[in-house]
Design a protein around this motif. Structure first.
Motif, PDB file in Angstrom:
ATOM      1  N   GLU A 178     -12.756 -22.693  30.844  1.00 49.41           N
ATOM      2  CA  GLU A 178     -11.823 -23.266  31.687  1.00 49.41           C
ATOM      3  C   GLU A 178     -10.489 -23.284  30.521  1.00 49.41           C
ATOM      4  OE1 GLU A 178     -12.600 -27.043  33.142  1.00 49.41           O
ATOM      5  OE2 GLU A 178     -13.942 -26.526  34.728  1.00 49.41           O
ATOM      6  N   LEU A 179     -10.676 -23.491  29.409  1.00 52.49           N
ATOM      7  CA  LEU A 179      -9.809 -23.437  28.304  1.00 52.49           C
ATOM      8  C   LEU A 179      -9.227 -21.921  28.274  1.00 52.49           C
ATOM      9  CD1 LEU A 179     -10.763 -25.852  25.401  1.00 52.49           C
ATOM     10  CD2 LEU A 179      -8.725 -25.669  26.656  1.00 52.49           C
ATOM     11  N   ALA A 180      -9.993 -21.074  28.261  1.00 53.66           N
ATOM     12  CA  ALA A 180      -9.759 -19.888  27.847  1.00 53.66           C
ATOM     13  C   ALA A 180      -8.897 -19.236  29.277  1.00 53.66           C
ATOM     14  CB  ALA A 180     -10.878 -18.857  27.924  1.00 53.66           C
ATOM     15  N   GLY A 181      -9.408 -19.697  30.433  1.00 50.08           N
ATOM     16  CA  GLY A 181      -8.580 -19.059  31.649  1.00 50.08           C
ATOM     17  C   GLY A 181      -7.266 -19.775  31.561  1.00 50.08           C
ATOM     18  N   ASN A 182      -7.023 -21.065  31.523  1.00 48.25           N
ATOM     19  CA  ASN A 182      -5.886 -21.719  31.548  1.00 48.25           C
ATOM     20  C   ASN A 182      -4.927 -21.116  30.460  1.00 48.25           C
ATOM     21  OD1 ASN A 182      -3.910 -24.273  31.084  1.00 48.25           O
ATOM     22  ND2 ASN A 182      -4.935 -24.465  33.072  1.00 48.25           N
ATOM     23  N   ILE A 183      -5.325 -20.934  29.123  1.00 46.49           N
ATOM     24  CA  ILE A 183      -4.373 -20.478  28.244  1.00 46.49           C
ATOM     25  C   ILE A 183      -3.730 -19.025  28.608  1.00 46.49           C
ATOM     26  CG2 ILE A 183      -4.320 -19.316  25.747  1.00 46.49           C
ATOM     27  CD1 ILE A 183      -6.448 -21.859  25.129  1.00 46.49           C
ATOM     28  N   LEU A 184      -4.965 -18.207  29.158  1.00 44.66           N
ATOM     29  CA  LEU A 184      -4.394 -16.711  29.789  1.00 44.66           C
ATOM     30  C   LEU A 184      -3.407 -16.869  30.766  1.00 44.66           C
ATOM     31  CD1 LEU A 184      -8.008 -15.128  29.331  1.00 44.66           C
ATOM     32  CD2 LEU A 184      -6.117 -14.597  27.769  1.00 44.66           C
ATOM     33  N   ILE A 240      -4.667 -29.591  28.580  1.00 42.61           N
ATOM     34  CA  ILE A 240      -4.359 -28.361  28.473  1.00 42.61           C
ATOM     35  C   ILE A 240      -5.112 -27.747  29.717  1.00 42.61           C
ATOM     36  CG2 ILE A 240      -4.927 -26.040  27.307  1.00 42.61           C
ATOM     37  CD1 ILE A 240      -5.300 -27.508  24.624  1.00 42.61           C
ATOM     38  N   ILE A 241      -6.179 -28.151  30.098  1.00 37.54           N
ATOM     39  CA  ILE A 241      -6.832 -27.607  31.319  1.00 37.54           C
ATOM     40  C   ILE A 241      -6.122 -28.040  32.396  1.00 37.54           C
ATOM     41  CG2 ILE A 241      -9.143 -27.850  32.684  1.00 37.54           C
ATOM     42  CD1 ILE A 241     -10.482 -28.136  30.257  1.00 37.54           C
ATOM     43  N   GLU A 264       3.849 -21.021  23.043  1.00 36.06           N
ATOM     44  CA  GLU A 264       4.547 -21.016  22.011  1.00 36.06           C
ATOM     45  C   GLU A 264       4.886 -22.273  21.553  1.00 36.06           C
ATOM     46  OE1 GLU A 264       6.117 -18.354  20.675  1.00 36.06           O
ATOM     47  OE2 GLU A 264       5.415 -17.002  21.861  1.00 36.06           O
ATOM     48  N   SER A 265       4.406 -23.278  22.076  1.00 36.00           N
ATOM     49  CA  SER A 265       4.731 -24.756  21.663  1.00 36.00           C
ATOM     50  C   SER A 265       3.516 -25.099  20.733  1.00 36.00           C
ATOM     51  CB  SER A 265       4.807 -25.769  22.939  1.00 36.00           C
ATOM     52  OG  SER A 265       3.381 -25.824  23.662  1.00 36.00           O
ATOM     53  N   LYS A 266       2.255 -24.474  20.526  1.00 41.36           N
ATOM     54  CA  LYS A 266       1.356 -24.691  19.792  1.00 41.36           C
ATOM     55  C   LYS A 266       0.839 -23.465  19.174  1.00 41.36           C
ATOM     56  CE  LYS A 266      -1.496 -27.792  21.321  1.00 41.36           C
ATOM     57  NZ  LYS A 266      -2.413 -28.435  22.304  1.00 41.36           N
ATOM     58  N   HIS A 267       0.573 -23.623  18.039  1.00 38.10           N
ATOM     59  CA  HIS A 267       0.082 -22.263  17.116  1.00 38.10           C
ATOM     60  C   HIS A 267      -1.346 -21.906  17.476  1.00 38.10           C
ATOM     61  CE1 HIS A 267      -1.079 -19.751  13.709  1.00 38.10           C
ATOM     62  NE2 HIS A 267       0.196 -19.520  13.529  1.00 38.10           N
ATOM     63  N   SER A 268      -1.917 -20.717  17.426  1.00 39.51           N
ATOM     64  CA  SER A 268      -3.127 -20.255  18.023  1.00 39.51           C
ATOM     65  C   SER A 268      -4.252 -21.006  17.029  1.00 39.51           C
ATOM     66  CB  SER A 268      -3.063 -18.556  17.821  1.00 39.51           C
ATOM     67  OG  SER A 268      -2.936 -18.577  16.199  1.00 39.51           O
ATOM     68  N   GLY A 269      -3.961 -21.319  15.848  1.00 37.75           N
ATOM     69  CA  GLY A 269      -4.885 -22.071  15.113  1.00 37.75           C
ATOM     70  C   GLY A 269      -5.445 -23.260  15.720  1.00 37.75           C
ATOM     71  N   LYS A 270      -4.369 -23.905  16.440  1.00 38.12           N
ATOM     72  CA  LYS A 270      -4.769 -25.121  17.172  1.00 38.12           C
ATOM     73  C   LYS A 270      -5.639 -24.943  18.374  1.00 38.12           C
ATOM     74  CE  LYS A 270      -0.685 -27.862  15.152  1.00 38.12           C
ATOM     75  NZ  LYS A 270       0.491 -28.619  15.398  1.00 38.12           N
ATOM     76  N   TYR A 271      -5.288 -23.923  19.099  1.00 40.61           N
ATOM     77  CA  TYR A 271      -6.047 -23.716  20.156  1.00 40.61           C
ATOM     78  C   TYR A 271      -7.679 -23.253  19.714  1.00 40.61           C
ATOM     79  CZ  TYR A 271      -2.286 -23.390  23.289  1.00 40.61           C
ATOM     80  OH  TYR A 271      -1.042 -23.548  23.933  1.00 40.61           O
TER      81      TYR A 271
END
Length: 375
Positions: free
Chosen positions: A101-107, A319-320, A115-122
């Motif tokens: 669900e995280l991956a789908g929502n992020i995509l 995020i979800i 852009e509001s959060k760095h990829s490292g935090k994801y």
């Protein structure tokens, strides 16, 4: 975190991710009953063992009781293994669903969110936070069932042998609950800081891997090495703090147990001297009390794992749940391209309300030609 917030996130995690595995949870619950029953049976068997074998020298019981003890331990071991296997699979399935669900929502998220959060935090959410929820859905779930039932069964044995000693032993339980509540508040705060430190480190590592050429061109190796050391030290300190909070309950419980056993032996000696309890009942009660220590300690620290999982859920679920503002409109007419000319008239763009990136842009690009925008 306040109790109402904890209840809200626990209900949400149960409703969305755990409820679908209720049939397996009930099977694990049945196996937990077997673990509790055999554990209490082991303690109770010391009563006839001491009385019939060591006091009355009964040879039949000398053969029969050891066989029952072997059966009890074997049943306990197999049931515990199967119960742990079931909850382990449930936890990992929950982890898999949340990560999907995280991956789908992020995509599918808007650029503003990405852009509001760095990829490292994801990455921290994927690797660190989801792991905490996995632990809550597997280890904590099993401990709630297994240790609660085991403690109840052992308390029954203790009251059966002598109700006065049983009431004396119950003094430790409210003290354990007080310790657990105090540590639970601290672990929630420490877990949040640990997640932020992990996100900071993964952010830094991703920047190094993507920008290693720039680092070498400008000879920034020493500077970046210093930043890496600071990020690693920060995460290490947070992990040490979390670990110390997690094990802090152990010495407190050991001290409480020491006072309780000392008082128990003194009180038991008084009861034996007055003929209110036999030596066989004493050994059976002592075994039940010692076996009850593990579930008491586990339940006393149970809220630490729950607080970690709830804190992780509080960071992941928004995020979800995020709904994109830019959606595909199926009712609009299809786009038809003729000369493929592109025109921008008075275009403004921003990632958020405060930071405008493009202002009053006017561009006319003719189709079929190569254009370049340098900036």
């Amino acid at each position: 975190m306040k109790l109402d917030k904890i209840i809200f996130y626990v209900k949400r995690l149960y409703r969305n991710y755990i409820r679908q595995y209720l049939n397996r949870i009930f099977l694990a619950l049945f196996l937990s009953f077997l673990v509790a029953g055999t554990t209490s049976a082991i303690a109770w068997l010391l009563d006839p063992a001491v009385k019939k074998i060591f006091i009355e020298n009964d040879k039949l019981y000398g053969v029969f009781i050891p066989i029952l003890i072997i059966v009890a331990f074997s049943t306990k071991g197999i049931s515990l293994y199967l119960a742990r296997s079931i909850t382990l699979e449930i936890g990992n399935r929950v982890k898999q669903q949340i990560q999907n669900e995280l991956a789908g929502n992020i995509l599918l998220s808007d650029s503003e969110i990405l852009e509001s959060k760095h990829s490292g935090k994801y990455m921290s959410h994927f690797l660190y936070d989801v792991g905490l929820i996995n632990s809550m859905a597997s280890t904590a779930l099993l401990n709630i069932m297994k240790d609660t039932l085991t403690l109840t069964a052992l308390l029954f044995v203790m009251f059966y042998q002598n109700w006065k000693l049983a009431f004396f032993s119950l003094i430790m339980m409210p003290l354990s609950a007080f310790v657990a509540r105090s540590l639970g508040k601290r672990i929630a705060k420490a877990t949040t800081k640990g997640s932020l430190a992990t996100g900071k480190l993964t952010t830094f590592l991703s920047e190094i891997l993507r920008g290693y050429k720039i680092i070498k061109i400008y000879q920034r190796e020493n500077s970046e090495k210093k930043r890496a050391s600071e990020a690693i030290n920060d995460m290490t300190e947070k992990e040490i703090k979390i670990g110390k909070i997690m094990i802090r309950a152990t010495p407190v419980m050991e001290i409480l147990l020491g006072f309780m056993i000392a008082g128990f032996i003194y009180f038991a000696g008084y009861l034996i001297a007055n003929g209110e309890i036999g030596i066989n009942n004493f050994f059976s009660f002592l075994a039940a009390m010692m076996l009850a220590y593990q579930p008491v300690r586990s339940l006393a620290t149970l809220n630490l794992g729950i607080n970690q999982g709830v804190s992780a859920g509080r960071r992941i679920l928004p995020i979800i749940d995020y709904e994109n503002k830019i959606l595909l409109n199926e009712t609009k007419p299809e786009l038809k391209l003729n000369n493929a000319d592109i025109k921008f008239n008075n275009v403004y763009f921003s990632y958020d309300e405060d930071n405008i990136v493009l202002k009053n842009i006017n561009i006319n690009i003719e189709g079929g030609k190569i254009n370049a925008i340098v900036g």
